[in-house]
Design a protein around this motif. Structure first.
Motif, PDB file in Angstrom:
ATOM      1  N   UNK A  13       0.823  -1.203   0.000  1.00 45.92           N
ATOM      2  CA  UNK A  13       0.000   0.000   0.000  1.00 45.92           C
ATOM      3  C   UNK A  13       0.862   1.259   0.000  1.00 45.92           C
ATOM      4  N   UNK A  14       1.926   1.252   0.810  1.00 50.73           N
ATOM      5  CA  UNK A  14       2.786   2.433   0.890  1.00 50.73           C
ATOM      6  C   UNK A  14       3.488   2.685  -0.440  1.00 50.73           C
ATOM      7  N   UNK A  15       4.030   1.624  -1.037  1.00 52.37           N
ATOM      8  CA  UNK A  15       4.691   1.774  -2.343  1.00 52.37           C
ATOM      9  C   UNK A  15       3.680   2.213  -3.390  1.00 52.37           C
ATOM     10  N   UNK A  16       2.488   1.616  -3.346  1.00 51.66           N
ATOM     11  CA  UNK A  16       1.443   2.001  -4.296  1.00 51.66           C
ATOM     12  C   UNK A  16       1.057   3.461  -4.169  1.00 51.66           C
ATOM     13  N   UNK A  52      -6.885   2.743 -10.534  1.00 51.85           N
ATOM     14  CA  UNK A  52      -5.667   2.247  -9.884  1.00 51.85           C
ATOM     15  C   UNK A  52      -5.546   2.778  -8.460  1.00 51.85           C
ATOM     16  N   UNK A  53      -5.836   4.080  -8.288  1.00 52.16           N
ATOM     17  CA  UNK A  53      -5.755   4.667  -6.951  1.00 52.16           C
ATOM     18  C   UNK A  53      -6.807   4.048  -6.034  1.00 52.16           C
ATOM     19  N   UNK A  54      -7.977   3.732  -6.590  1.00 55.15           N
ATOM     20  CA  UNK A  54      -9.012   3.077  -5.800  1.00 55.15           C
ATOM     21  C   UNK A  54      -8.560   1.719  -5.283  1.00 55.15           C
ATOM     22  N   UNK A  55      -7.903   0.942  -6.145  1.00 50.42           N
ATOM     23  CA  UNK A  55      -7.382  -0.365  -5.744  1.00 50.42           C
ATOM     24  C   UNK A  55      -6.334  -0.201  -4.642  1.00 50.42           C
ATOM     25  N   UNK A  56      -5.425   0.776  -4.812  1.00 52.00           N
ATOM     26  CA  UNK A  56      -4.383   1.017  -3.807  1.00 52.00           C
ATOM     27  C   UNK A  56      -5.003   1.401  -2.469  1.00 52.00           C
ATOM     28  N   UNK A  57      -6.046   2.213  -2.499  1.00 53.67           N
ATOM     29  CA  UNK A  57      -6.691   2.637  -1.261  1.00 53.67           C
ATOM     30  C   UNK A  57      -7.357   1.453  -0.552  1.00 53.67           C
ATOM     31  N   UNK A  61      -6.507   0.154   3.147  1.00 49.28           N
ATOM     32  CA  UNK A  61      -7.493   0.039   4.223  1.00 49.28           C
ATOM     33  C   UNK A  61      -7.371  -1.286   4.964  1.00 49.28           C
ATOM     34  N   UNK A  62      -7.138  -2.375   4.222  1.00 44.24           N
ATOM     35  CA  UNK A  62      -7.068  -3.695   4.845  1.00 44.24           C
ATOM     36  C   UNK A  62      -5.663  -4.052   5.339  1.00 44.24           C
ATOM     37  N   UNK A  63      -4.719  -3.123   5.229  1.00 46.35           N
ATOM     38  CA  UNK A  63      -3.342  -3.428   5.627  1.00 46.35           C
ATOM     39  C   UNK A  63      -3.085  -3.223   7.116  1.00 46.35           C
ATOM     40  N   UNK A  64      -3.930  -2.440   7.807  1.00 43.47           N
ATOM     41  CA  UNK A  64      -3.793  -2.209   9.245  1.00 43.47           C
ATOM     42  C   UNK A  64      -2.443  -1.595   9.614  1.00 43.47           C
ATOM     43  N   UNK A  65      -2.204  -0.355   9.137  1.00 44.55           N
ATOM     44  CA  UNK A  65      -0.954   0.312   9.484  1.00 44.55           C
ATOM     45  C   UNK A  65      -0.945   0.681  10.968  1.00 44.55           C
ATOM     46  N   UNK A 177       4.199   9.363   3.563  1.00 41.77           N
ATOM     47  CA  UNK A 177       5.550   9.421   4.111  1.00 41.77           C
ATOM     48  C   UNK A 177       5.558   9.866   5.568  1.00 41.77           C
ATOM     49  N   UNK A 178       4.553  10.627   5.959  1.00 44.29           N
ATOM     50  CA  UNK A 178       4.510  11.174   7.317  1.00 44.29           C
ATOM     51  C   UNK A 178       3.789  10.259   8.300  1.00 44.29           C
ATOM     52  N   UNK A 179       2.694   9.659   7.862  1.00 41.89           N
ATOM     53  CA  UNK A 179       1.792   8.979   8.785  1.00 41.89           C
ATOM     54  C   UNK A 179       1.941   7.461   8.777  1.00 41.89           C
ATOM     55  N   UNK A 180       2.244   6.881   7.618  1.00 43.18           N
ATOM     56  CA  UNK A 180       2.288   5.420   7.523  1.00 43.18           C
ATOM     57  C   UNK A 180       3.602   4.897   8.103  1.00 43.18           C
ATOM     58  N   UNK A 181       3.512   4.143   9.167  1.00 46.28           N
ATOM     59  CA  UNK A 181       4.681   3.552   9.813  1.00 46.28           C
ATOM     60  C   UNK A 181       4.584   2.033   9.732  1.00 46.28           C
TER      61      UNK A 181
END
Length: 200
Positions: A13-16, A52-57, A61-65, A177-181
């Motif tokens: 998700x982050x790379x996408x 494509x952006x919809x798929x990435x989103x 959502x299901x990645x649980x960052x 880059x700021x929020x996703x850890x």
């Protein structure tokens, strides 16, 4: 035996997000520099980009960052982008007004979601929350301009779309880059819940 949550979906998700943000920035610059680009080409390009952006989103959502901030609205927003992208591809014969309205709705909605996210980020103590807030406001403003289109000239609209895309790209990039850890060996939510329940 310890069970840990895979970080693969979060990394994907982050790379996408980074790739799609870069694409938005590049498209924005191209539309600004070459406003005479065919409107049908723009419609097709933006339709594919939204899908494509919809798929990435949805993946996000299901990645649980870790913070649960960046992707918290992405289930509904991802579905919206998919629907609008498909609709745009189906309306290439009736383009400019439809493109402006669709993109205006997308940018306005994302701007509003990101404003809320920026406020949540401030609460979490994330230092660059103001950067997300700034570009969220700018993106929302350009979304409103696209919806109401103060001038009807086609080249002006292409430049307006380009600036909006550039703001959206920078907004998404600064957010991810700021929020996703991503933390290795992060435990799943239900494991944490069980631990809390036993402790209580």
């Amino acid at each position: 035996m310890e069970r840990f949550q895979s970080t693969t979906p979060m990394k994907a998700a982050k790379i996408g997000y980074i790739v799609m943000s870069a694409i938005c920035c590049v498209l924005g610059v191209l539309f600004i520099v070459f406003p005479q680009i065919s409107v049908s080409v723009i419609g097709m390009t933006m339709g594919i980009t939204l899908i494509l952006f919809g798929v990435i989103k949805l993946i996000g959502y299901f990645s649980k960052d870790l913070y649960r901030l960046a992707f918290q609205y992405d289930l509904a927003f991802g579905i919206l982008l998919l629907a609008l992208g498909i609709a745009m591809l189906c309306r290439l014969d009736n383009v400019i007004n439809f493109i402006c309205i669709v993109l205006g709705i997308v940018f306005l909605a994302d701007g509003l979601f990101k404003i809320q996210m920026a406020m949540d980020s401030k609460t979490f103590g994330i230092r660059l929350w103001w950067l997300i807030f700034l570009f969220a406001v700018l993106t929302g403003i350009f979304g409103i301009l696209l919806i109401f289109r103060p001038a009807a000239g086609s080249q002006f609209l292409m430049i307006l779309i380009g600036i909006s895309l550039l703001c959206e790209g920078v907004l998404s990039l600064s957010t991810v880059l700021t929020v996703v850890k991503i933390i290795k060996n992060q435990e799943p939510d239900h494991i944490e819940a069980e631990f809390t329940e036993k402790k209580g």
